[in-house]
Motif scaffolding. Sequence first.
Motif, short mmCIF file in Angstrom:
data_model
loop_
_atom_site.label_atom_id
_atom_site.label_comp_id
_atom_site.label_asym_id
_atom_site.label_seq_id
_atom_site.Cartn_x
_atom_site.Cartn_y
_atom_site.Cartn_z
N LEU A 158 -2.47 -2.78 8.52
CA LEU A 158 -2.39 -1.29 7.78
C LEU A 158 -2.88 -1.73 6.12
N ALA A 159 -3.60 -0.46 5.62
CA ALA A 159 -4.11 -0.58 4.15
C ALA A 159 -2.84 -0.35 3.35
N PRO A 160 -2.74 -1.28 2.35
CA PRO A 160 -1.61 -0.71 1.33
C PRO A 160 -1.93 0.50 0.61
N GLY A 161 -0.89 1.29 0.17
CA GLY A 161 -0.91 2.49 -0.38
C GLY A 161 0.45 3.15 -0.64
N GLU A 162 0.47 4.29 -1.51
CA GLU A 162 1.40 4.83 -1.90
C GLU A 162 2.33 5.53 -0.81
N TRP A 163 1.99 5.62 0.52
CA TRP A 163 2.63 6.12 1.58
C TRP A 163 3.71 5.15 1.94
N GLY A 164 3.82 4.00 1.42
CA GLY A 164 5.01 3.26 1.94
C GLY A 164 4.63 1.86 2.32
N GLY A 165 3.80 1.19 1.75
CA GLY A 165 3.33 -0.19 2.20
C GLY A 165 2.56 -1.06 1.19
N PRO A 166 2.80 -2.16 1.17
CA PRO A 166 3.74 -3.07 2.07
C PRO A 166 5.24 -2.87 1.65
N ARG A 167 6.27 -3.02 2.52
CA ARG A 167 7.52 -3.14 2.45
C ARG A 167 8.05 -4.47 2.23
N GLU A 168 9.20 -4.70 1.79
CA GLU A 168 9.66 -5.94 1.41
C GLU A 168 9.65 -6.93 2.60
N GLY A 169 8.88 -8.05 2.47
CA GLY A 169 8.73 -9.16 3.71
C GLY A 169 7.21 -8.71 4.10
N GLU A 170 6.63 -7.75 3.88
CA GLU A 170 5.27 -7.65 4.37
C GLU A 170 3.99 -8.05 3.27
N ARG A 171 3.37 -8.94 3.50
CA ARG A 171 2.61 -9.82 2.80
C ARG A 171 1.06 -9.17 2.62
N ILE A 172 0.55 -8.86 1.56
CA ILE A 172 -1.02 -8.36 1.48
C ILE A 172 -1.82 -9.63 1.73
N GLU A 173 -2.75 -9.56 2.80
CA GLU A 173 -3.97 -10.45 2.96
C GLU A 173 -5.20 -10.03 2.70
N ARG A 174 -6.16 -10.76 2.31
CA ARG A 174 -7.57 -10.22 2.37
C ARG A 174 -8.40 -10.82 3.69
N ARG A 175 -8.64 -9.76 4.71
CA ARG A 175 -9.04 -10.41 5.81
C ARG A 175 -10.51 -9.75 6.25
N LEU A 176 -11.12 -10.14 7.29
CA LEU A 176 -12.46 -9.49 7.72
C LEU A 176 -11.77 -8.63 8.84
N VAL A 177 -12.21 -7.11 8.81
CA VAL A 177 -11.75 -6.41 9.57
C VAL A 177 -12.65 -5.15 9.82
N ARG A 178 -12.35 -4.56 10.83
CA ARG A 178 -13.19 -3.23 10.89
C ARG A 178 -12.34 -1.98 11.51
N TYR A 179 -12.49 -0.96 11.50
CA TYR A 179 -11.79 0.31 12.15
C TYR A 179 -12.44 0.82 13.38
N ARG A 180 -11.65 0.83 14.38
CA ARG A 180 -12.14 1.62 15.71
C ARG A 180 -11.85 3.05 15.64
#
Length: 310
Positions: free
Chosen positions: A232-254
């Motif tokens: 999931l993308a980080p943002g003001e809507w509630g993420g990441p929470r405690e224990g959820e780590r932001i990573e930079r990854r190669l992704v796409r959206y279906r």
Amino acid sequence: MGALTHPEAQAHPEALSHLDALESEAVHIFREVAGEFERPVILFSGGKDSIVMLHLALKAFTPAPVPFPLLHVDTGHNFPEVIDYRDRVTAEHGLRLHVASVQEFIDSGRLRERPDGTRNPLQTAPLLHAIGAHRFDAVFGGGRRDEEKARAKERVFSLRDEFGGWDPRRQRPELWQLYNGRHSPGEHVRVFPLSNWTELDVWQYIEREKIDLPAIYYAHEREVFSRSGMWLAPGEWGGPREGERIERRLVRYRTVGDMSCTGAVDSDAVTVERVIEEIAASRLTERGATRADDKLSEAAMEDRKREGYF
């Protein structure tokens, strides 16, 4: 321009290709609605299915302009790339765009934010308000039967009551591509020209027609965090929470929707051809793999359909 625009279809009209047959069916549906209804509208989110749907509408009526406006239910948490695409395409084709804003409903007190920050389930009220305010009697949607079990049982013409709700007992048979658009005052009909398409069909058609898409449908580097097996993308809507780590990854959206509940998938598919190969090998539907809002309950989409959203 007719639906049969490709040389092989013109030379052998009795032997349409799979994509030609799907295209022809969708073009027929658009023209049928134009003949039966007074105030149709096309739901347009800037996602690939609504983009293909608009492409088919342009084909159905060219050289005349599309005789319907567009309607976007804006959650306020949309991907910027998709909003930019939406605005560019509507301007390019001279289309009318209505925007039903979830944020406006929250600001006016007609809706309240959910504790989880997800706004997709909040789209129903703005959508139904827009349909009533503009007196739309036919609403084109990009739903496909292969996406989710609640969509699998849907008709091409789906009758909705005066509250926008869906009642399975009132749906009509559609034998021999005969569509019944009869409805009472206050009711409307949802129309799904892509009902019989699959995700793979959509991408093969995008490849054949050279349709431009927002860049997030192809592999790119993005900051994401893991939750419930999705990126999931980080943002003001509630993420990441405690224990959820932001990573930079190669992704796409279906699929694209509200950023709070639309997950990315690991991918190195940077071209249409690579995306098609990836989808052909996948055993998960796009919504099953990437939409957290559909995982709220076993009947999440069914509930939303009865309430008047899908």
